[in-house]
Motif scaffolding. Structure first.
Motif, PDB file in Angstrom:
ATOM      1  N   ASP A  57       0.825  -1.212   0.000  1.00 37.86           N
ATOM      2  CA  ASP A  57       0.000   0.000   0.000  1.00 37.86           C
ATOM      3  C   ASP A  57       0.858   1.260   0.000  1.00 37.86           C
ATOM      4  O   ASP A  57       2.002   1.224   0.437  1.00 37.86           O
ATOM      5  N   PRO A  58       0.300   2.373  -0.453  1.00 34.19           N
ATOM      6  CA  PRO A  58       1.068   3.623  -0.428  1.00 34.19           C
ATOM      7  C   PRO A  58       1.444   4.001   1.009  1.00 34.19           C
ATOM      8  O   PRO A  58       0.646   3.817   1.923  1.00 34.19           O
ATOM      9  N   GLY A  59       2.662   4.478   1.175  1.00 32.79           N
ATOM     10  CA  GLY A  59       3.086   4.945   2.492  1.00 32.79           C
ATOM     11  C   GLY A  59       3.537   3.856   3.446  1.00 32.79           C
ATOM     12  O   GLY A  59       3.861   4.115   4.596  1.00 32.79           O
ATOM     13  N   ILE A  60       3.567   2.617   2.965  1.00 37.00           N
ATOM     14  CA  ILE A  60       3.907   1.515   3.871  1.00 37.00           C
ATOM     15  C   ILE A  60       5.425   1.426   4.093  1.00 37.00           C
ATOM     16  O   ILE A  60       5.883   0.887   5.097  1.00 37.00           O
ATOM     17  N   GLY A  61       6.204   1.959   3.147  1.00 37.47           N
ATOM     18  CA  GLY A  61       7.646   1.967   3.348  1.00 37.47           C
ATOM     19  C   GLY A  61       8.452   1.290   2.256  1.00 37.47           C
ATOM     20  O   GLY A  61       9.610   0.943   2.461  1.00 37.47           O
ATOM     21  N   LYS A  62       7.866   1.133   1.070  1.00 39.89           N
ATOM     22  CA  LYS A  62       8.576   0.468  -0.027  1.00 39.89           C
ATOM     23  C   LYS A  62       9.819   1.250  -0.432  1.00 39.89           C
ATOM     24  O   LYS A  62      10.910   0.696  -0.558  1.00 39.89           O
ATOM     25  N   SER A  63       9.640   2.550  -0.642  1.00 38.78           N
ATOM     26  CA  SER A  63      10.773   3.372  -1.080  1.00 38.78           C
ATOM     27  C   SER A  63      11.839   3.442  -0.003  1.00 38.78           C
ATOM     28  O   SER A  63      13.032   3.393  -0.293  1.00 38.78           O
ATOM     29  N   THR A  64      11.396   3.543   1.236  1.00 44.48           N
ATOM     30  CA  THR A  64      12.345   3.613   2.353  1.00 44.48           C
ATOM     31  C   THR A  64      13.186   2.340   2.396  1.00 44.48           C
ATOM     32  O   THR A  64      14.416   2.394   2.457  1.00 44.48           O
ATOM     33  N   LEU A  65      12.512   1.198   2.347  1.00 46.32           N
ATOM     34  CA  LEU A  65      13.243  -0.072   2.424  1.00 46.32           C
ATOM     35  C   LEU A  65      14.209  -0.220   1.257  1.00 46.32           C
ATOM     36  O   LEU A  65      15.366  -0.602   1.441  1.00 46.32           O
TER      37      LEU A  65
HETATM   38  P1  TYD Z   1       7.638   5.381   1.839  1.00 42.42           P
HETATM   39  O1  TYD Z   1       8.874   4.560   1.819  1.00 42.42           O
HETATM   40  O2  TYD Z   1       7.649   6.660   1.097  1.00 42.42           O
HETATM   41  O3  TYD Z   1       6.399   4.527   1.382  1.00 42.42           O
HETATM   42  P2  TYD Z   1       5.992   3.957  -0.063  1.00 42.42           P
HETATM   43  O4  TYD Z   1       7.158   4.113  -0.962  1.00 42.42           O
HETATM   44  O5  TYD Z   1       5.623   2.516   0.231  1.00 42.42           O
HETATM   45  O6  TYD Z   1       4.798   4.723  -0.498  1.00 42.42           O
HETATM   46  O7  TYD Z   1       7.306   5.612   3.369  1.00 42.42           O
HETATM   47  C1  TYD Z   1       6.582   6.684   3.750  1.00 42.42           C
HETATM   48  C2  TYD Z   1       6.140   6.618   5.190  1.00 42.42           C
HETATM   49  O8  TYD Z   1       7.125   6.176   6.099  1.00 42.42           O
HETATM   50  C3  TYD Z   1       5.784   8.009   5.576  1.00 42.42           C
HETATM   51  O9  TYD Z   1       4.470   8.007   6.092  1.00 42.42           O
HETATM   52  C4  TYD Z   1       6.786   8.418   6.588  1.00 42.42           C
HETATM   53  C5  TYD Z   1       7.321   7.118   7.119  1.00 42.42           C
HETATM   54  N1  TYD Z   1       8.760   7.183   7.427  1.00 42.42           N
HETATM   55  C6  TYD Z   1       9.178   7.026   8.740  1.00 42.42           C
HETATM   56  O10 TYD Z   1       8.376   6.868   9.660  1.00 42.42           O
HETATM   57  N2  TYD Z   1      10.531   7.039   9.003  1.00 42.42           N
HETATM   58  C7  TYD Z   1      11.452   7.214   8.030  1.00 42.42           C
HETATM   59  O11 TYD Z   1      12.664   7.209   8.314  1.00 42.42           O
HETATM   60  C8  TYD Z   1      10.996   7.388   6.687  1.00 42.42           C
HETATM   61  C9  TYD Z   1      11.975   7.592   5.572  1.00 42.42           C
HETATM   62  C10 TYD Z   1       9.653   7.353   6.423  1.00 42.42           C
END
Ligand code: TYD
Ligand code: MG
Length: 420
Positions: free
Chosen positions: A62-70
């Motif tokens: 889902d959006p915002g779950i942390g895909k880009s972060t991981l």
């Molecule tokens: P993100 O990786 O952008 O999600 P996706 O690519 O799956 O859409 O993650 C975004 C969420 O993670 C955002 O709500 C903020 C949170 N977040 C943290 O809590 N700590 C962090 O260090 C980072 C980078 C994001």
């Protein structure tokens, strides 16, 4: 219904890879089956021991779950082994990525970031730099102008993914495609994407919880259904090395609560299931589940009603797996059924006990896989008693440091579950 324009292409443009003439299987060298470890052990384990050279991995969620972060963290970690990593974003600006990188403490020289959505440009950079890992975030944003249509359309996704996968196979660099997920849970775009890649990882979890579960839905190079647990912190995702402890951290042995040992790939995991049964205030009773298989609840209620004699017809039933983890194994049936019964009768289940078993339509408790591993995890976390299907008993009795209570049907389970 989505309209798609059919555009015939010359055959030479279609992505293909050529491994030469057919050869006997035993003669094929394994040298390109090397694994690149990322150093994030939970992530490596899900992949089956790191990225396989030339493999294509799809990461959904889902959006915002942390895909880009991981993926930014993974790309960073992989540079520690000396290779470069190329992270291509089509969703965020370079400044946004740089801000996130600062937040994560990511600053390796070998981690290269490009903001690019044009497929040809992405392929050209990847061929020129020959990185040890290519991340494309997200596949829905990648665009090949010759195909027409909008980015994210079925034909765009299919063709762009095919070319990126082809690049992985030809060059040996692992390619990660980040994919969007629609509300219904399917990876947006053609389902065929899941068939094309080698590994599909899916981020699960509740945005209101800090915990995220990454699950291998498909893996050609490891065990499917393997899970890894992460915690979202202010400086990125951190691995959780003892997830059982986490998922039962709120367990107090109250009414309507049962601990269920599940299996995530090769690892057992204890999960607390909670149920609340209350008299329905409106005509049709509510049946709500969170983190569990919603199709199984009506079945379990019917079995409790017909075979167990609990009159649940006029009751609202809510069942929840604590901690945001998803449990979809039949082996959790017994625990779910007994948690419901416990809430209905207002009596707690036997203290420090775990419940394992699939419930059949006849009310029988059926054998489950990996009974030994499940019980061993319960022992490790200090549980004193395990309720099990009769068939699983002989293999375990006397070998485990806890009481084994065999149950053959739902009536026996209901009678014995409060324990003495
Ligand atoms: P993100 O990786 O952008 O999600 P996706 O690519 O799956 O859409 O993650 C975004 C969420 O993670 C955002 O709500 C903020 C949170 N977040 C943290 O809590 N700590 C962090 O260090 C980072 C980078 C994001
Ligand atoms: Mg993102």
């Amino acid at each position: 219904m989505v309209e798609e324009t059919e555009r015939p292409e010359p055959a030479s443009v279609r992505p293909s890879f050529d491994g030469g003439a057919p050869a006997p299987v035993g003669d094929i060298g394994l040298d390109d089956h090397v694994r690149v470890e990322t150093g994030i052990s939970e992530f490596d384990r899900i992949l089956g021991g790191g990225f396989v050279a030339g493999s294509a991995v799809l990461v959904g969620g889902d959006p915002g779950i942390g895909k880009s972060t991981l993926m930014l963290q993974v790309a960073h970690e992989i540079t520690r082994s000396g290779c470069t990593a190329l992270y291509v974003t089509g969703e965020e600006s370079l400044t946004q990525i740089a801000l996130r990188a600062r937040r994560l403490g990511v600053d390796a020289d070998k981690l290269l970031i490009a903001a690019q959505t044009d497929l040809a440009a992405i392929l050209a950079s990847a061929k020129k730099l020959e990185p040890g890992l290519l991340v494309v975030d997200s596949i829905q944003m990648v665009y090949k102008p010759e195909l027409g249509g909008t980015p994210g359309s079925v034909s765009q996704i299919r063709e762009c993914a095919a070319e990126l996968i082809c690049l992985a196979k030809q060059s040996g660099m692992p390619v990660v495609l980040v994919g969007h997920v629609t509300k219904t849970g399917a990876i947006a775009g053609p389902k065929v994407l899941e068939h094309m890649v080698d590994t599909v990882l899916y981020f699960e979890g509740d945005l209101h919880h800090a915990y995220r579960v990454l699950r291998a839905v498909k893996n050609r190079f490891g065990s499917a259904n393997e899970i890894g647990v992460f915690e979202m912190r202010s400086n990125g995702l951190r691995e959780v090395s003892n997830p059982s402890e986490l998922f039962i951290s709120g367990y107090g042995g109250g009414v309507g609560s049962a601990v269920v040992p599940c299996i995530g790939g090769t690892r057992p995991l204890l999960v607390e299931v909670q149920a609340l049964v209350t008299r329905a205030t409106y005509g049709t009773p509510e049946r709500k589940v969170s983190g569990l298989d919603r199709n199984r609840l009506p079945m379990l209620l019917a079995v409790l009603d017909r075979r167990g004699g609990l009159q649940l017809g006029g009751q609202d039933v809510f069942v929840n797996a604590a901690g945001g983890v998803e449990v979809d194994e039949p082996a959790a049936d017994l625990g779910i059924a007994l948690a419901i019964a416990s809430s209905f009768t207002d009596k707690p289940l036997a203290p420090r006990s775990v419940f394992i078993g699939e419930v059949g339509l006849g009310g029988e408790i059926r054998a489950v896989s990996h009974a030994g591993a499940r019980v061993a995890e319960a022992v490790r976390l200090g549980f004193k008693r395990a309720f099990l299907p009769k068939e699983s008993r002989s293999a375990l009795e006397g070998r485990m440091a806890l009481d084994i209570v065999p149950v053959s049907n739902i009536i026996e389970a209901l009678d014995g579950c409060t324990g003495a």
